[in-house]
Design a protein around this motif. Structure first.
Motif, PDB file in Angstrom:
ATOM      1  N   ASP A 177       0.827  -1.205   0.000  1.00  0.00           N
ATOM      2  CA  ASP A 177       0.000   0.000   0.000  1.00  0.00           C
ATOM      3  C   ASP A 177       0.862   1.257   0.000  1.00  0.00           C
ATOM      4  OD1 ASP A 177      -2.323  -1.486  -0.012  1.00  0.00           O
ATOM      5  OD2 ASP A 177      -2.522  -1.491   2.164  1.00  0.00           O
ATOM      6  N   ILE A 178       1.971   1.211   0.704  1.00  0.00           N
ATOM      7  CA  ILE A 178       2.867   2.375   0.759  1.00  0.00           C
ATOM      8  C   ILE A 178       3.376   2.724  -0.633  1.00  0.00           C
ATOM      9  CG2 ILE A 178       5.170   3.131   1.531  1.00  0.00           C
ATOM     10  CD1 ILE A 178       4.599   1.707   4.185  1.00  0.00           C
ATOM     11  N   ILE A 179       3.853   1.716  -1.346  1.00  0.00           N
ATOM     12  CA  ILE A 179       4.390   1.959  -2.684  1.00  0.00           C
ATOM     13  C   ILE A 179       3.275   2.295  -3.669  1.00  0.00           C
ATOM     14  CG2 ILE A 179       5.688   0.947  -4.603  1.00  0.00           C
ATOM     15  CD1 ILE A 179       7.323   1.604  -2.034  1.00  0.00           C
ATOM     16  N   GLY A 180       2.154   1.603  -3.543  1.00  0.00           N
ATOM     17  CA  GLY A 180       1.032   1.848  -4.452  1.00  0.00           C
ATOM     18  C   GLY A 180       0.517   3.274  -4.380  1.00  0.00           C
ATOM     19  N   ALA A 181       0.612   3.888  -3.213  1.00  0.00           N
ATOM     20  CA  ALA A 181       0.129   5.266  -3.035  1.00  0.00           C
ATOM     21  C   ALA A 181       1.261   6.291  -3.061  1.00  0.00           C
ATOM     22  CB  ALA A 181      -0.637   5.384  -1.715  1.00  0.00           C
ATOM     23  N   ARG A 182       2.480   5.850  -3.408  1.00  0.00           N
ATOM     24  CA  ARG A 182       3.666   6.715  -3.480  1.00  0.00           C
ATOM     25  C   ARG A 182       4.000   7.364  -2.129  1.00  0.00           C
ATOM     26  NH1 ARG A 182       3.324  11.021  -6.419  1.00  0.00           N
ATOM     27  NH2 ARG A 182       1.049  11.092  -6.597  1.00  0.00           N
TER      28      ARG A 182
END
Length: 352
Positions: free
Chosen positions: A230-235
């Motif tokens: 989720d962290i990477i998916g939302a930058r």
């Protein structure tokens, strides 16, 4: 002019034949769409890049193929069908929507005891968590209780939606519970997530997922508790710079099916839906497993630091949050906690 007439007639005939062909193709297409006896509409809040959507693609393929076209599955991502958990659950209850997932915390909005799955440091490995949540005693009891409470929704299973939740911060590394003291940590509105942050000495700040990026950028919050996917998916790696792999909770998502619709499905179709969910669960879990290391690499490439706590350091977090059990018992009684801990013990024995 006479020489042009045969050519003109040919062109007219070609146009007529073309229109007839198009009409036939449209008719065939419409027939193929409307021949399905049943339609299953599945909605998620996440995007088409999310593991939940990838899982739904596997579900769709299996159900449509194995029902021989009797079932058509329609997928809706990014909140296209319904914009919030209460709205989506309401759509399930009325039979307007067939499938929708909610996290344990989100489920707490309409079935509070489900928050037991979010108690910190209960699960210690993927194998253990998957064993407990693989339609074991606690899931069966939740399904029975939700149905007996007249909520008009059926729990068809649980899948992983992003690995493990860890604490991540913007400007201060976390290595023990004391480092969290005074930090403004973003949580969902779920009571259990706010209580955990509070017991660890930080300040829980409920903020919607859509607002989290800006909240981190402006300092409204100084950290969050999320899975790396989720962290990477939302930058969010653009603002979060430190992660401690404390693994305080397994990111389980509970999948619900409209009970009014379920009752209209023949037994063979119900069985195909359940088998399709098994495919869905496997596809989502596989994506999480294959993408996790890649996502951590992206986090480090963006300048982030990942801290692997020692056994003693992880125990310090567990000790600091030990009162979470009593908080749950005070609010929801001992039954669900006892059932969960019994399920964990049974799974530990079977895994060993």
């Amino acid at each position: 002019m006479k020489n042009q007439q045969p050519l003109l007639k040919r062109l007219i005939l070609l146009v007529i034949y073309g229109l007839i062909t198009i009409g036939c193709l449209v008719g065939i297409f419409r027939a193929s769409v409307t021949q399905a006896e049943f339609t299953i509409k599945a909605s998620i809040q996440a995007s088409t890049q999310d593991e939940d959507y990838v899982g739904l693609l596997a579900f769709k393929e299996y159900v449509e193929k194995n029902s021989n076209g009797r079932v058509q599955v329609q997928l809706y991502a990014s909140g296209q069908f319904c914009g919030s958990v209460p709205e989506c659950i309401g759509s399930l209850q009325s039979g307007v929507l067939e499938m929708f997932p909610s996290t344990a915390g989100g489920t707490g909005n309409f079935f509070a005891p489900a928050q037991v799955l979010d108690l910190p440091y209960i699960f210690t490995s993927d194998a253990q968590a998957e064993c407990v949540l693989d339609d074991g005693p606690i899931l069966q009891k939740m399904r029975e209780t939700v149905l007996s409470n007249g909520l008009n929704i059926r729990l068809i299973g649980v899948s992983n939606t992003g690995g493990w939740r860890n604490f991540a911060t913007t400007n201060k590394p976390i290595r023990n519970p004391k480092d969290l003291k005074g930090q403004k940590i973003r949580t969902t509105p779920a009571d259990i997530q706010q209580e955990l942050v509070r017991q660890l000495g930080a300040n829980p700040t409920p903020i919607s997922w859509a607002e989290l990026y800006t909240a981190l950028a402006t300092g409204v919050v100084e950290g969050s508790k999320n899975g790396i996917q989720d962290i990477i998916g939302a930058r969010l790696e653009e603002h979060l710079k430190y992660i401690i792999l404390d693994g305080h909770s397994y990111m389980a998502t509970l999948w619900w099916f409209s009970e009014p619709v379920w009752k209209t499905l023949p037994q063979d179709i119900q069985q195909i839906v359940l088998e399709g969910f098994a495919k869905q669960k496997a596809a989502a879990s596989d994506l999480v497993a294959t993408q996790e290391s890649h996502s951590y690499a992206i986090f480090e490439q963006a300048g982030g630091t990942i801290y692997h706590p020692s056994v003693a350091e992880k125990q310090a977090f567990k000790d600091a949050s030990v009162n979470m059990r009593q908080w749950f018992i005070t609010n929801f009684g001992e039954y669900w906690l006892d059932l969960l801990e019994t399920s964990v013990k049974q799974c530990n024995a079977s895994i060993d």
